[in-house]
Scaffold this motif. Structure first.
Motif, mmCIF file in Angstrom:
data_model
loop_
_atom_site.group_PDB
_atom_site.id
_atom_site.type_symbol
_atom_site.label_atom_id
_atom_site.label_comp_id
_atom_site.label_asym_id
_atom_site.label_seq_id
_atom_site.Cartn_x
_atom_site.Cartn_y
_atom_site.Cartn_z
ATOM 1 N N ALA A 30 0.723 -0.739 0.635
ATOM 2 C CA ALA A 30 0.266 0.229 -0.184
ATOM 3 C C ALA A 30 1.377 1.220 0.172
ATOM 4 O O ALA A 30 0.429 2.308 -0.889
ATOM 5 C CB ALA A 30 -1.054 -0.268 0.749
ATOM 6 N N LEU A 31 1.776 1.035 0.802
ATOM 7 C CA LEU A 31 2.541 2.113 0.804
ATOM 8 C C LEU A 31 3.463 2.625 -0.263
ATOM 9 O O LEU A 31 3.524 3.910 -1.164
ATOM 10 C CB LEU A 31 4.205 1.913 2.310
ATOM 11 C CG LEU A 31 5.198 3.340 2.002
ATOM 12 C CD1 LEU A 31 4.041 4.739 2.030
ATOM 13 C CD2 LEU A 31 5.768 3.373 3.240
ATOM 14 N N GLY A 76 -1.716 7.644 5.049
ATOM 15 C CA GLY A 76 -2.502 6.797 5.400
ATOM 16 C C GLY A 76 -1.408 5.827 5.657
ATOM 17 O O GLY A 76 -1.655 4.949 6.911
ATOM 18 N N ALA A 77 -0.772 5.620 4.353
ATOM 19 C CA ALA A 77 0.073 4.291 4.346
ATOM 20 C C ALA A 77 0.651 4.841 5.769
ATOM 21 O O ALA A 77 1.379 3.487 6.370
ATOM 22 C CB ALA A 77 0.439 4.173 3.054
ATOM 23 N N TRP A 89 0.895 5.943 8.285
ATOM 24 C CA TRP A 89 0.306 5.630 9.703
ATOM 25 C C TRP A 89 0.068 4.707 9.881
ATOM 26 O O TRP A 89 0.522 3.573 11.261
ATOM 27 C CB TRP A 89 -0.673 6.246 9.856
ATOM 28 C CG TRP A 89 -0.254 8.161 9.871
ATOM 29 C CD1 TRP A 89 -0.078 9.657 9.436
ATOM 30 C CD2 TRP A 89 -0.012 8.480 11.627
ATOM 31 N NE1 TRP A 89 -0.114 10.165 10.091
ATOM 32 C CE2 TRP A 89 0.567 9.846 11.429
ATOM 33 C CE3 TRP A 89 0.328 7.906 12.411
ATOM 34 C CZ2 TRP A 89 1.164 10.558 12.584
ATOM 35 C CZ3 TRP A 89 0.914 8.574 13.488
ATOM 36 C CH2 TRP A 89 1.419 9.894 13.453
ATOM 37 N N VAL A 90 -0.702 3.458 8.923
ATOM 38 C CA VAL A 90 -0.969 2.364 9.240
ATOM 39 C C VAL A 90 0.864 1.434 9.213
ATOM 40 O O VAL A 90 0.477 0.240 10.552
ATOM 41 C CB VAL A 90 -1.345 1.374 7.829
ATOM 42 C CG1 VAL A 90 -1.681 -0.162 8.063
ATOM 43 C CG2 VAL A 90 -2.479 2.497 7.966
ATOM 44 N N LEU A 91 1.725 1.394 8.589
ATOM 45 C CA LEU A 91 3.142 0.573 8.866
ATOM 46 C C LEU A 91 3.385 0.851 9.964
ATOM 47 O O LEU A 91 3.838 0.339 11.006
ATOM 48 C CB LEU A 91 3.689 1.264 7.793
ATOM 49 C CG LEU A 91 4.683 0.429 6.891
ATOM 50 C CD1 LEU A 91 4.989 -0.700 7.566
ATOM 51 C CD2 LEU A 91 6.115 0.611 6.556
ATOM 52 N N ALA A 92 3.418 2.047 10.595
ATOM 53 C CA ALA A 92 4.028 2.750 11.958
ATOM 54 C C ALA A 92 3.096 1.806 12.851
ATOM 55 O O ALA A 92 3.438 1.434 14.179
ATOM 56 C CB ALA A 92 3.923 4.109 11.796
ATOM 57 N N ALA A 134 -6.687 2.088 8.990
ATOM 58 C CA ALA A 134 -7.177 1.936 8.013
ATOM 59 C C ALA A 134 -8.216 1.949 7.338
ATOM 60 O O ALA A 134 -8.671 2.543 5.537
ATOM 61 C CB ALA A 134 -7.237 0.292 7.660
ATOM 62 N N VAL A 135 -9.766 2.631 8.209
ATOM 63 C CA VAL A 135 -10.634 2.448 7.714
ATOM 64 C C VAL A 135 -10.711 4.467 6.861
ATOM 65 O O VAL A 135 -11.520 3.795 5.258
ATOM 66 C CB VAL A 135 -12.076 2.943 8.381
ATOM 67 C CG1 VAL A 135 -13.633 3.284 8.392
ATOM 68 C CG2 VAL A 135 -12.274 1.439 9.021
#
Length: 305
Positions: A82-83, A99-100, A102-105, A141-142
């Protein structure tokens, strides 16, 4: 490879996969606790003092616990894809790129917190924090998934309706927090050596149920309000989905309470909690105006010049 990453469908698919995987790992984490496998791997980051993977001596508890840890790598793969896709499309998807990241972190932080939870022998408060961080990851993720989808026709809800959606989100979050207190006070500790909060499980269950009653009432009121305002179908549908998911979750909650908390029903309740939270955020995003980032607006103007 780059052509594949440049496709909008790749970014949307990776975002949706991240959302589903984050919900899935909550359920598998619940399975770890409900089968008493919380300390199947008694240390972290290795599974035992001598091995990074489970051993035959750990039995099925070790397999279940190590399997749940392994799913973190699956999440990480989705997040990296996604990133990469968001980076390739950053000229038109800056918010998705953030967003990508933040999700990975968040996935990395979740792994560390999971390790702390194990090292603290499943202290109920760190277990609760572990679950709530998963809810925060689902929220990110949403939003990430929503930002990768085509922007819907604009509709600005009245401020009162926007405020009501914020209140619903706050009550939904409070119900999740109270749910972790119920879990930390109940019998499914994850291991016989794990401590409990010391609160009365029945009293905590009643408090949690009260918060859910408030949530359902507010959600029904907002659904009626949106219909009265003539809101677009996608907005009223978001409210209707939230009400239906809440009612289904309420039924599951009553069943698990009156049947002595059988683990399959508890897993269903955990899945329901994730779906209620996802539906809550979907409604919040549906009624709040979507902000167009300056760089995205500039790109749109440049493309039409």
């Amino acid at each position: 490879m780059n052509d594949w990453l440049d496709r909008d469908s790749t970014l949307r698919g990776a975002a949706l996969a991240l959302l589903i995987a984050n919900i899935g790992i909550v359920c598998t984490g619940g399975l770890v606790r409900l089968t008493g496998s919380g300390l199947g791997c008694p240390t972290w980051p290795s599974c035992t003092d001598d091995s990074y993977v489970t051993t035959a001596a750990m039995g099925y508890h070790g397999v279940i616990e190590f399997g749940n840890r392994t799913l973190t790598f699956v999440l990480s793969v989705f997040a990296v894809v996604a990133l990469a896709a968001a980076w390739r499309q950053r000229h038109k998807a800056r918010t998705a790129l953030r967003g990508a990241v933040w999700v990975l972190a968040g996935i990395a932080a979740q792994g560390v917190l999971g390790g702390i939870t194990v090292r603290m022998a499943l202290n109920p408060w760190t277990v609760a924090a572990h679950f709530l961080l998963s809810m925060a990851l689902i929220a990110v993720a949403v939003v990430f998934w929503q930002r990768t989808r085509p922007e819907p026709p604009r509709w600005t809800a009245p401020r009162a309706m926007q405020a009501a959606a914020v209140v619903i989100t706050a009550v939904s979050a409070a119900a999740l927090v109270l749910g972790t207190v119920v879990t930390g006070s109940g019998p499914h500790s994850g291991d016989t050596r794990a401590s409990r909060t010391g609160f009365d499980p029945e009293a905590m269950s009643q408090l949690h149920a009260d918060s859910v009653f408030v949530l359902v009432g507010l959600s029904i009121a907002v659904w009626f309000g949106l219909r009265a305002l003539g809101a677009p179908l996608r907005v009223t549908r978001a409210a209707a989905i939230l009400v239906l998911v809440e009612l289904a979750q309420g039924v599951v909650g009553f069943v698990q309470y009156f049947t002595g908390l059988p683990w399959p029903v508890v897993i269903a309740h955990m899945l329901g909690a994730c779906l209620v939270w996802t539906a809550t955020l979907n409604l919040l995003l549906a009624v709040r105006p979507r902000r167009v980032q300056a760089e995205e607006r500039d790109h749109s103007l440049a493309s039409t010049a």
